[in-house]
Design a protein around this motif. Structure first.
Motif, mmCIF file in Angstrom:
data_model
loop_
_atom_site.group_PDB
_atom_site.id
_atom_site.type_symbol
_atom_site.label_atom_id
_atom_site.label_comp_id
_atom_site.label_asym_id
_atom_site.label_seq_id
_atom_site.Cartn_x
_atom_site.Cartn_y
_atom_site.Cartn_z
ATOM 1 N N LYS A 7 0.833 -1.209 0.000
ATOM 2 C CA LYS A 7 0.000 0.000 0.000
ATOM 3 C C LYS A 7 0.866 1.256 0.000
ATOM 4 C CE LYS A 7 -3.926 -2.114 2.285
ATOM 5 N NZ LYS A 7 -4.647 -2.270 3.554
ATOM 6 N N VAL A 8 1.970 1.210 0.753
ATOM 7 C CA VAL A 8 2.892 2.349 0.777
ATOM 8 C C VAL A 8 3.475 2.564 -0.613
ATOM 9 C CG1 VAL A 8 5.086 3.196 1.702
ATOM 10 C CG2 VAL A 8 3.417 2.119 3.225
ATOM 11 N N LEU A 9 3.844 1.485 -1.281
ATOM 12 C CA LEU A 9 4.392 1.600 -2.632
ATOM 13 C C LEU A 9 3.353 2.156 -3.599
ATOM 14 C CD1 LEU A 9 6.430 -1.718 -2.931
ATOM 15 C CD2 LEU A 9 7.313 0.593 -2.570
ATOM 16 N N THR A 10 2.097 1.758 -3.420
ATOM 17 C CA THR A 10 1.031 2.258 -4.287
ATOM 18 C C THR A 10 0.911 3.770 -4.146
ATOM 19 O OG1 THR A 10 -0.153 0.191 -4.022
ATOM 20 C CG2 THR A 10 -1.415 2.033 -4.848
ATOM 21 N N LYS A 11 1.009 4.252 -2.911
ATOM 22 C CA LYS A 11 0.930 5.695 -2.674
ATOM 23 C C LYS A 11 2.100 6.420 -3.320
ATOM 24 C CE LYS A 11 -1.617 5.359 1.631
ATOM 25 N NZ LYS A 11 -1.561 5.455 3.074
ATOM 26 N N GLU A 12 3.239 5.734 -3.368
ATOM 27 C CA GLU A 12 4.429 6.350 -3.957
ATOM 28 C C GLU A 12 4.471 6.166 -5.472
ATOM 29 O OE1 GLU A 12 7.645 4.540 -1.853
ATOM 30 O OE2 GLU A 12 7.120 5.515 0.037
ATOM 31 N N LYS A 13 3.455 5.517 -6.036
ATOM 32 C CA LYS A 13 3.310 5.309 -7.481
ATOM 33 C C LYS A 13 4.439 4.473 -8.090
ATOM 34 C CE LYS A 13 -0.299 8.100 -7.778
ATOM 35 N NZ LYS A 13 -1.135 7.807 -6.657
ATOM 36 N N GLU A 14 4.989 3.567 -7.285
ATOM 37 C CA GLU A 14 6.020 2.683 -7.828
ATOM 38 C C GLU A 14 5.342 1.491 -8.498
ATOM 39 O OE1 GLU A 14 9.155 1.568 -5.239
ATOM 40 O OE2 GLU A 14 9.306 3.542 -4.344
ATOM 41 N N PRO A 15 5.956 0.910 -9.535
ATOM 42 C CA PRO A 15 5.348 -0.265 -10.180
ATOM 43 C C PRO A 15 5.334 -1.440 -9.204
ATOM 44 C CG PRO A 15 7.537 0.153 -11.061
ATOM 45 C CD PRO A 15 7.208 1.306 -10.156
ATOM 46 N N LEU A 16 4.205 -2.158 -9.137
ATOM 47 C CA LEU A 16 4.050 -3.225 -8.162
ATOM 48 C C LEU A 16 4.232 -4.612 -8.739
ATOM 49 C CD1 LEU A 16 0.959 -1.906 -6.207
ATOM 50 C CD2 LEU A 16 3.359 -1.598 -5.683
ATOM 51 N N SER A 17 4.469 -4.717 -10.034
ATOM 52 C CA SER A 17 4.491 -6.024 -10.667
ATOM 53 C C SER A 17 5.597 -6.916 -10.098
ATOM 54 C CB SER A 17 4.654 -5.881 -12.177
ATOM 55 O OG SER A 17 5.840 -5.172 -12.461
ATOM 56 N N HIS A 18 6.746 -6.366 -9.774
ATOM 57 C CA HIS A 18 7.828 -7.197 -9.243
ATOM 58 C C HIS A 18 8.590 -6.404 -8.181
ATOM 59 C CE1 HIS A 18 10.375 -10.672 -9.227
ATOM 60 N NE2 HIS A 18 11.425 -9.888 -9.239
ATOM 61 N N THR A 19 8.033 -6.364 -6.993
ATOM 62 C CA THR A 19 8.703 -5.708 -5.877
ATOM 63 C C THR A 19 9.029 -6.761 -4.829
ATOM 64 O OG1 THR A 19 6.649 -5.286 -4.699
ATOM 65 C CG2 THR A 19 7.379 -3.582 -6.254
ATOM 66 N N ARG A 20 9.900 -6.399 -3.921
ATOM 67 C CA ARG A 20 10.215 -7.338 -2.842
ATOM 68 C C ARG A 20 8.982 -7.601 -1.976
ATOM 69 N NH1 ARG A 20 15.701 -4.885 -0.604
ATOM 70 N NH2 ARG A 20 14.548 -3.022 -1.131
ATOM 71 N N SER A 21 8.155 -6.581 -1.792
ATOM 72 C CA SER A 21 6.925 -6.787 -1.011
ATOM 73 C C SER A 21 6.005 -7.786 -1.692
ATOM 74 C CB SER A 21 6.191 -5.462 -0.812
ATOM 75 O OG SER A 21 6.976 -4.576 -0.045
ATOM 76 N N SER A 22 5.884 -7.689 -3.015
ATOM 77 C CA SER A 22 5.009 -8.632 -3.732
ATOM 78 C C SER A 22 5.611 -10.039 -3.709
ATOM 79 C CB SER A 22 4.737 -8.168 -5.160
ATOM 80 O OG SER A 22 5.932 -8.103 -5.910
ATOM 81 N N GLU A 23 6.942 -10.144 -3.711
ATOM 82 C CA GLU A 23 7.578 -11.465 -3.611
ATOM 83 C C GLU A 23 7.281 -12.095 -2.248
ATOM 84 O OE1 GLU A 23 11.746 -10.889 -4.287
ATOM 85 O OE2 GLU A 23 11.471 -10.381 -6.398
ATOM 86 N N GLY A 24 7.408 -11.294 -1.170
ATOM 87 C CA GLY A 24 7.109 -11.805 0.173
ATOM 88 C C GLY A 24 5.657 -12.223 0.297
ATOM 89 N N LEU A 25 4.767 -11.416 -0.260
ATOM 90 C CA LEU A 25 3.344 -11.739 -0.235
ATOM 91 C C LEU A 25 3.070 -13.029 -0.996
ATOM 92 C CD1 LEU A 25 0.501 -10.927 0.592
ATOM 93 C CD2 LEU A 25 0.373 -9.523 -1.484
ATOM 94 N N ALA A 26 3.789 -13.263 -2.076
ATOM 95 C CA ALA A 26 3.599 -14.483 -2.863
ATOM 96 C C ALA A 26 3.943 -15.731 -2.041
ATOM 97 C CB ALA A 26 4.441 -14.435 -4.135
ATOM 98 N N PHE A 27 4.987 -15.659 -1.213
ATOM 99 C CA PHE A 27 5.321 -16.791 -0.339
ATOM 100 C C PHE A 27 4.170 -17.058 0.632
ATOM 101 C CE2 PHE A 27 9.834 -15.806 -1.375
ATOM 102 C CZ PHE A 27 10.242 -17.082 -1.755
#
Length: 195
Positions: A7-27
């Motif tokens: 959510k923080v990344l979304t506010k910062e308008k960073e691409p979410l397709s391949h972030t470390r947060s999305s990798e952790g969430l995938a686990f």
């Protein structure tokens, strides 16, 4: 928790397709997906399946956490999530030790939710004795629900039995516990077991 970091990344308008947060969430999502697939198994079969299927995911997740802990700023949302996960790791690994254990404490949290929501309304609990009485009754009610009993009918059974029982007799006490096979059918009247 990884969703909060996203959510923080979304506010910062960073691409979410391949972030470390999305990798952790995938686990995390993979572990919960496996749990959904194993939910109908016996505890013994769930234990065996977890060793085969969940252990490799947990091992990869732990390696990922350790690797990314060095790269994430400790006070950043991701850094805090990684630290939290590593601090809770022994509890998470518990699912590999016993097939009866659940991966999350959601059921317990749902069980205490009525108490948490209603606590402001219960003025009688403004003393230690009131709080203790409230905790005891809620423990009994929620344990009855978790064991598929009707709390009302189970409490009626307890109110009838306990005054005439020897409370020091462990066998007699075992027969009135919410998981006892000796409980009368009336205790199950209208009960909805937790799933």
């Amino acid at each position: 928790m990884f969703t909060d970091a996203l959510k923080v990344l979304t506010k910062e308008k960073e691409p979410l397709s391949h972030t470390r947060s999305s990798e952790g969430l995938a686990f995390c999502n993979r572990l919960f997906e496996l749990e959904r697939e194993l939910k109908d198994l016996s505890p013994e079969d769930r234990y065996t399946a977890r060793l085969e299927q969940s252990r490799p995911v947990l091992e990869a997740f732990l390696a990922w956490l350790k690797e990314n802990k060095r790269a994430a700023l400790p006070k950043s949302p991701l850094g805090k999530v990684i630290t939290y996960c590593l601090n809770q790791w022994p509890r998470l690994e518990g699912i590999l030790l016993d097939g009866r254990l659940e991966i999350s404490n959601n059921r317990a949290e749902r069980g205490i939710k009525p108490f948490v929501i209603g606590r402001k309304n219960w003025l009688f609990a403004n003393t230690p004795k009131g709080a203790k009485a409230s905790a005891i009754i809620y423990s009994i009610v929620e344990t009855a629900k978790a064991n598929g009993l009707s709390p009302f009918h189970y409490l009626m059974h307890l109110f009838e039995k306990l005054p005439n029982m020897d409370l020091t007799d462990p066998v007699a006490m075992e027969n009135v516990l919410p998981w006892s096979k000796a409980l009368p059918a009336s205790c199950f009247s209208g009960a909805k077991p937790l799933v």
